[in-house]
Design a protein around this motif. Structure first.
Motif, short mmCIF file in Angstrom:
data_model
loop_
_atom_site.label_atom_id
_atom_site.label_comp_id
_atom_site.label_asym_id
_atom_site.label_seq_id
_atom_site.Cartn_x
_atom_site.Cartn_y
_atom_site.Cartn_z
N UNK A 1 0.83 -1.20 0.00
CA UNK A 1 0.00 0.00 0.00
C UNK A 1 0.87 1.26 0.00
N UNK A 2 1.94 1.22 0.79
CA UNK A 2 2.87 2.35 0.81
C UNK A 2 3.42 2.59 -0.62
N UNK A 3 3.78 1.52 -1.29
CA UNK A 3 4.29 1.64 -2.65
C UNK A 3 3.25 2.19 -3.62
N UNK A 4 2.00 1.83 -3.40
CA UNK A 4 0.91 2.38 -4.23
C UNK A 4 0.82 3.89 -4.07
N UNK A 5 0.94 4.34 -2.81
CA UNK A 5 0.87 5.78 -2.54
C UNK A 5 2.05 6.49 -3.18
N UNK A 6 3.22 5.89 -3.08
CA UNK A 6 4.41 6.44 -3.74
C UNK A 6 4.15 6.58 -5.24
N UNK A 7 3.52 5.56 -5.82
CA UNK A 7 3.23 5.59 -7.25
C UNK A 7 2.29 6.71 -7.62
N UNK A 8 1.23 6.89 -6.81
CA UNK A 8 0.27 7.97 -7.07
C UNK A 8 0.95 9.33 -6.95
N UNK B 1 -0.23 16.51 -0.77
CA UNK B 1 -0.04 16.65 0.68
C UNK B 1 -0.76 15.52 1.42
N UNK B 2 -1.98 15.23 0.98
CA UNK B 2 -2.74 14.15 1.61
C UNK B 2 -2.03 12.81 1.46
N UNK C 1 2.97 8.67 5.75
CA UNK C 1 3.56 8.79 7.09
C UNK C 1 2.78 7.97 8.10
N UNK C 2 1.45 8.02 8.01
CA UNK C 2 0.62 7.24 8.94
C UNK C 2 0.88 5.75 8.78
N UNK C 3 1.00 5.32 7.52
CA UNK C 3 1.25 3.89 7.26
C UNK C 3 2.53 3.40 7.92
#
Lengths: 305, 305
Positions: free
Chosen positions: A219-226, A273-274, A280-282
């Motif tokens: 999931x962290x990697x998905x956020x990085x991708x977005x 930003x979101x 960070x929360x993850x």
């Protein structure tokens, strides 16, 4: 962000890039491995041209830092990182071809098909793609058999028809028929998101992480991708060719939609930003050990500022 | 060769080709697998065009017949065979590109870049190459982890820079600087020999064979590769375009040397006979079970008669 942190992040990024480049240079030597018949010098030279080009090595960095955070083995992390970088570099070599994006320059240097020729560029890409799987399968990647098989299986799905290559096919099609917002999100998740997601998942697999940690890092990697894609789309709008080092406004000029063109620059920045907050929360469960990866998310999100 | 044997060999070859094509069709469905984000229909269509084209499936047949001879599992053999055929078909798609051999027809059908476009052909090849490793890594290929890793590792070395792709690079270079006899042998061992050798080695790995049997089947595959290339070079000299289904005399016309052009047709035929005898001797320990593979060597060697 205080300067001490920024310096140590930049130094860590540079250090990882150097280590990965050194391993890639060794892997791209002209000495055949067991089972190989020969390594044509001209083709090896083209492969090195496409790989040893001073890239930031962002995907390798994500692998290495995930493994560091989870306490996994650094040697294996470097090999997994090198395999992933082979995939990334092959995709750039093929994307730059005249039949695809037709780019003559990358990082200020002639692209592989310009420095060599089209046929050699096609073959150099094919060989790098193949080599990625060789690196992961080899016993030199000191990991349990199950881990190496999972790394290979997940890489093939991230890089293949259901991931990066499929995304590139959708992207070519998007120049003729503009996709809607869902289509743009899907295209980007495949074209650029899949390998970034894989980088973080691969770090977890390399560290022997449990299923919950693997899911969290995926999931962290998905956020990085977005975040990466959104920052890229912002750069495309806000940069000029001099800062970017390639033709700016190219995607917009071709009529390809992006989330920035749909919702505007301000909305994109707010979304970034979101995403950084979510990242960070993850990583909160990992405490200070997660600091560099959160910095990485921030770095990726702020490339246009 | 009596007619009953010939019939049963042809029937066996056809049957294996049908089974492999059915599995490939299933693997090339548009339903995404776990971990895939989507499968673009247009790209899948191009991949199917390049794969489901009525090929003889000679490499798959060698895998399947080796596994049958050694008493290994047929389901796994089919999956290994399908993975190998993905590699073979991707190499044909890329070889046919304008920047490479520039062929418009294959088996009387438009090549992928003609039926679709160049970019799609490049991506279809990339996706098939990637899919080969997916098939081997997947748990659906019911083999011990060690066997799957060995199959992946050996395939990457047979297909990559030290094998098939490297051979193709040498072949392009040979159009400018004619290689000497040692160079021709090396080029052919890489370009066409490596995958044929792999087919037989992969059959041994799939069957859990001991090291001695693996070495024996690897040597058998090498002989098959030599015979295949020699028969191909003979065909190039002796056939006309109508029988061959592609431009005849093409290699000679480009000034590429072959063993046939160096030593003549009679010497090549004599060498083919020796190779078939050597193949038969190698498989003597397997008795009647080796009959079909010896027939296969004979079939490959006699394609020009």
């Amino acid at each position: 962000m205080d300067m001490a942190h920024e310096d140590s992040f930049a130094a860590r990024l540079d250090g990882a890039a150097r280590d990965v480049a050194a391993l890639l240079a060794a892997l791209l030597s002209e000495t055949p491995l067991e089972g190989e018949i020969g390594r044509p010098p001209h083709l090896m030279q083209a492969m090195r041209h496409g790989v040893l080009n001073g890239g930031k090595r962002l995907r390798p960095f994500l692998v290495i830092e995930t493994v560091r955070m989870l306490g996994g083995p650094r040697d294996a992390a470097l090999r997994v990182a090198a395999a992933l970088e082979c995939i990334h570099c092959y995709s750039l070599i093929h994307d730059d071809l005249p039949a695809m994006d037709d780019d003559d320059l990358r990082r200020g240097q002639p692209t592989v098909h310009v420095a060599f020729d089209e046929a050699t560029a096609i073959l150099a890409g094919d060989a790098l793609l193949t080599m990625a799987f060789d690196i992961l399968a080899a016993p030199e990647t000191h990991l349990p058999d199950q881990a190496r098989l999972a790394l290979i299986g997940q890489l093939s799905r991230a890089a293949g028809v259901g991931g990066m290559v499929g995304g590139q096919a959708l992207d070519l099609h998007a120049e003729r028929v503009a996709p809607d917002e869902a289509g743009i999100v899907r295209l980007q998740a495949m074209k650029t998101g899949a390998l970034l997601r894989y980088a973080c998942a691969a770090g977890a697999l390399t560290s022997g992480a449990d299923a919950q940690t693997l899911a969290r890092m995926t999931r962290f990697g998905e956020i990085i991708g977005l975040a990466f894609q959104l920052a890229d789309d912002l750069l495309d709008v806000t940069s000029d060719a001099a800062t970017l080092g390639k033709a700016a406004g190219k995607d917009a000029g071709r009529g390809k939609g992006t989330l920035v063109s749909l919702h505007g620059v301000d909305a994109a920045r707010a979304r970034l930003d979101t995403l950084v907050q979510e990242a960070a929360v993850l990583l909160e469960p990992f405490g200070d050990a997660g600091h560099t990866l959160v910095e990485t998310a921030r770095f990726i999100a702020s490339r246009d500022r």
